[in-house]
Design a protein around this motif. Structure first.
Motif, PDB file in Angstrom:
ATOM      1  N   VAL A   1     -28.054 -34.776  -5.986  1.00  0.00           N
ATOM      2  CA  VAL A   1     -28.464 -33.621  -5.165  1.00  0.00           C
ATOM      3  C   VAL A   1     -28.207 -33.914  -3.685  1.00  0.00           C
ATOM      4  CG1 VAL A   1     -30.441 -32.230  -4.448  1.00  0.00           C
ATOM      5  CG2 VAL A   1     -30.152 -32.824  -6.858  1.00  0.00           C
ATOM      6  N   GLU A   2     -28.523 -35.127  -3.250  1.00  0.00           N
ATOM      7  CA  GLU A   2     -28.265 -35.501  -1.854  1.00  0.00           C
ATOM      8  C   GLU A   2     -26.766 -35.497  -1.553  1.00  0.00           C
ATOM      9  OE1 GLU A   2     -32.060 -38.453  -0.936  1.00  0.00           O
ATOM     10  OE2 GLU A   2     -30.201 -39.289  -1.736  1.00  0.00           O
ATOM     11  N   MET A   3     -25.946 -35.875  -2.509  1.00  0.00           N
ATOM     12  CA  MET A   3     -24.498 -35.860  -2.303  1.00  0.00           C
ATOM     13  C   MET A   3     -23.983 -34.431  -2.117  1.00  0.00           C
ATOM     14  SD  MET A   3     -23.436 -38.745  -5.137  1.00  0.00           S
ATOM     15  CE  MET A   3     -21.673 -38.452  -4.982  1.00  0.00           C
ATOM     16  N   VAL A   4     -24.519 -33.494  -2.879  1.00  0.00           N
ATOM     17  CA  VAL A   4     -24.124 -32.088  -2.700  1.00  0.00           C
ATOM     18  C   VAL A   4     -24.548 -31.592  -1.328  1.00  0.00           C
ATOM     19  CG1 VAL A   4     -24.482 -29.746  -3.570  1.00  0.00           C
ATOM     20  CG2 VAL A   4     -24.153 -31.632  -5.174  1.00  0.00           C
ATOM     21  N   GLN A   5     -25.740 -31.974  -0.875  1.00  0.00           N
ATOM     22  CA  GLN A   5     -26.193 -31.579   0.464  1.00  0.00           C
ATOM     23  C   GLN A   5     -25.272 -32.125   1.552  1.00  0.00           C
ATOM     24  OE1 GLN A   5     -30.216 -33.032   0.563  1.00  0.00           O
ATOM     25  NE2 GLN A   5     -31.059 -31.217  -0.456  1.00  0.00           N
ATOM     26  N   GLN A   6     -24.729 -33.305   1.339  1.00  0.00           N
ATOM     27  CA  GLN A   6     -23.834 -33.897   2.335  1.00  0.00           C
ATOM     28  C   GLN A   6     -22.549 -33.092   2.507  1.00  0.00           C
ATOM     29  OE1 GLN A   6     -23.539 -36.827   4.399  1.00  0.00           O
ATOM     30  NE2 GLN A   6     -25.754 -36.750   4.320  1.00  0.00           N
ATOM     31  N   LEU A   7     -22.151 -32.350   1.510  1.00  0.00           N
ATOM     32  CA  LEU A   7     -20.898 -31.593   1.587  1.00  0.00           C
ATOM     33  C   LEU A   7     -21.057 -30.237   2.251  1.00  0.00           C
ATOM     34  CD1 LEU A   7     -19.386 -32.414  -1.931  1.00  0.00           C
ATOM     35  CD2 LEU A   7     -18.661 -33.291   0.297  1.00  0.00           C
TER      36      LEU A   7
ATOM     37  N   ASP B   1     -21.198 -35.095   6.068  1.00  0.00           N
ATOM     38  CA  ASP B   1     -19.845 -35.419   5.627  1.00  0.00           C
ATOM     39  C   ASP B   1     -18.978 -34.169   5.481  1.00  0.00           C
ATOM     40  OD1 ASP B   1     -20.682 -37.998   5.599  1.00  0.00           O
ATOM     41  OD2 ASP B   1     -20.839 -38.179   3.425  1.00  0.00           O
ATOM     42  N   GLY B   2     -19.549 -33.081   4.967  1.00  0.00           N
ATOM     43  CA  GLY B   2     -18.773 -31.855   4.806  1.00  0.00           C
ATOM     44  C   GLY B   2     -18.283 -31.288   6.126  1.00  0.00           C
TER      45      GLY B   2
ATOM     46  N   HIS C   1     -20.353 -40.206  13.982  1.00  0.00           N
ATOM     47  CA  HIS C   1     -21.483 -40.862  13.360  1.00  0.00           C
ATOM     48  C   HIS C   1     -21.724 -40.224  11.996  1.00  0.00           C
ATOM     49  CE1 HIS C   1     -23.103 -42.053  17.563  1.00  0.00           C
ATOM     50  NE2 HIS C   1     -22.367 -43.010  17.053  1.00  0.00           N
ATOM     51  N   ARG C   2     -21.522 -41.007  10.930  1.00  0.00           N
ATOM     52  CA  ARG C   2     -21.774 -40.499   9.590  1.00  0.00           C
ATOM     53  C   ARG C   2     -23.266 -40.590   9.302  1.00  0.00           C
ATOM     54  NH1 ARG C   2     -17.692 -39.112  10.708  1.00  0.00           N
ATOM     55  NH2 ARG C   2     -15.785 -38.878   9.496  1.00  0.00           N
TER      56      ARG C   2
END
Length: 518
Positions: free
Chosen positions: A285-291, A298-299, A482-483
């Protein structure tokens, strides 16, 4: 036919300086994969600030040397640029543009130690930064992990993640895992620790991808992003990479999360512990939020690199002003290629309403947010006090972490409101200066020229011949890359220790009134 680059007349003569590159200045070459019409070049200052300059300014910095005559430098620049640059024009570019930016320095002048040169201060950037892992250890780790970015390894990892998700979906058990973890504070603390470790591995993935492409990553640290605490990796040096290399850096953190998911998923299939299943679900879920490209996650950087525009937020106002009827198109919009202009425009008209609605919601809910946070802090303080008295270290640490993670967003919200107030104040001053002009004495009306000097009736007076000057594109301070990965949050309310006893320990509420438990 050549066009001279000539300066305005000098007011007074000064001793001829000897210009050279400032200490630490590095020429990184042309920006590849750029979404701008004109070619741009990257220059890195000694303090790490990156600048995007025109070809003319890049040539001037490249040719400057204290042992070279300005006439020779101007001739070499003119030959490489295709237009004539006079020595006076060279001095003008240096004094008005390059020297204030800290790219060149006069070797005959006193040292400029302590002089603060302008730095990028982008909108919605990271604040209150601190270092977790310095630059040198980051590069050592990133260099050792570079083989993980081999295309064959990446393909196998992604295919394994798809297979793992299919197996976990068919197996089920998510509801039981949630109940198991929430009922035991020790497991909740373990869940938080594993998600935090996954966030740090995510940042190491960005650094490794940067090192794999040939750039040098910076520190891994923490800070406040908007209103919440977050980890970050400084990969500003990735600007020197091509578009594919920058995209690899953008997605490198998510790829390392894939490796974490494979490890956690395999451990869950072996042990069947619900904690590991929750780690797999929450991390995805956190990875989807990053996009989501709304904020600087990240997105956002993926979209910026696809468009070839370093800072999308710097284009918000120019794009919006160009959409108003009767307003000319801003130079920051016309300098972009058609594809980049289309991407940035769609992003602006999508993100601006979203952020405005979020800001309105925050302001409207501010009393509720503050009240809920205060109640939660009091609750966790009471739990921490009780855990201290009952010698329960896991519950005490969990309560203290909850208090810290509640206070840090309030600090970020204070900074956000302060910056918003300053922006509104500056906007009010500009509007007041525009709509309430100062009283000035009436201007004298010039006398009509004599009849013999007037142009014949029906003819317009001749216009003076304009002096065409070639003006290079203004240099721009490139924002740091800054990532950001938000620190995992704990629930505002978690089960009291007295509600569910820790396995192997009898809680105070379950003890008999007469004495020790049996």
């Amino acid at each position: 036919m050549t066009t001279d680059i000539e300066p305005a007349p000098a007011s007074s003569a000064a001793p001829a300086p000897r210009w050279a590159r400032a200490d630490g200045v590095q020429l990184l070459g042309a920006a590849t994969g750029s979404g701008l019409v004109d070619p741009t070049y990257l220059i890195k200052r000694g303090d790490g600030q990156l600048l995007q300059v025109s070809e003319l300014l890049h040539l001037v910095v490249q040719e400057l040397s204290p042992d070279r005559d300005p006439q020779d430098v101007a001739e070499d620049v003119s030959q490489a640029y295709g237009r004539r640059l006079t020595p006076e024009g060279l001095q003008q570019l240096i004094r008005r543009t390059l020297s204030p930016l800290g790219l060149v320095a006069d070797t005959r002048a006193p040292s400029e130690e302590g002089v603060q040169h302008p730095r990028a201060n982008p909108l919605l950037s990271l604040r209150f930064r601190g270092t977790i892992l310095p630059e040198r250890p980051v590069n050592v780790l990133a260099g050792a992990l570079r083989p993980l970015f081999h295309p064959a390894v990446v393909a196998v990892a992604v295919a394994a993640l798809v297979a793992l998700d299919v197996v976990l979906l068919m197996r089920g058990g998510l509801v039981d895992a949630v109940q198991q973890v929430l009922q035991v504070p020790v497991l909740l603390l373990g869940l938080y620790a594993l998600l935090t470790l996954g966030a740090l591995v995510h940042e190491l993935g960005h650094a490794t991808a940067c090192r794999y492409g040939g750039a040098r990553p910076g520190v891994i640290g923490f800070g406040i992003y908007i209103v919440f605490p977050a980890f970050f990796t400084n990969v500003t040096d990735a600007y020197r990479l091509g578009r594919s290399g920058r995209l690899r850096v953008d997605l490198g953190g998510l790829y390392f999360n894939v490796l974490c998911l494979l490890a956690a998923g395999a451990a869950y299939l072996v042990t069947g512990h619900g904690l590991l299943l929750l780690v797999v679900v929450i991390m995805q879920v956190e990875m989807v939020q990053q996009l989501i490209p709304t904020l600087r996650f990240d997105g956002y950087y993926v979209l910026a690199d696809l468009a070839g525009v370093p800072d999308l937020f710097a284009r918000v106002r120019p794009v919006l002003s160009g959409l108003l009827p009767g307003r000319p198109t801003h130079p920051l919009v016309t300098e972009m290629k058609p594809a980049a202009r289309w991407i940035v425009t769609v992003w602006v008209v999508t993100v601006v309403p979203t952020l405005l609605l979020a800001l309105v919601w925050i302001l409207a809910s501010l009393p509720l947010i503050l009240g809920t946070a205060a109640d939660s802090v009091r609750q966790h303080a009471a739990l921490a006090s009780q855990a201290w008295l009952d010698t329960a270290p896991a519950e005490f640490v969990l309560a203290v972490l909850s208090i810290v993670l509640l206070v840090l967003p309030l600090l970020g919200l204070t900074v956000l409101l302060h910056r918003l107030g300053r922006m509104l104040l500056l906007l009010g001053r500009k509007l007041a200066a525009r709509w309430l002009p100062e009283r000035t004495p009436p201007r004298a009306v010039p006398a009509r020229p004599p009849a013999q000097q007037r142009p014949p009736r029906g003819r317009k007076p001749p216009r003076p011949t304009p002096r065409h000057r070639t003006v290079p594109l203004p240099p721009r301070l490139t924002p740091p890359r800054h990532r950001v990965w938000p620190v995992p949050a704990l629930p505002l309310e978690w089960p009291s220790r007295n509600a569910v006893p820790v396995p192997g320990r009898v809680s105070a509420a379950s003890r008999p009134a007469g004495g020790d438990p049996a």
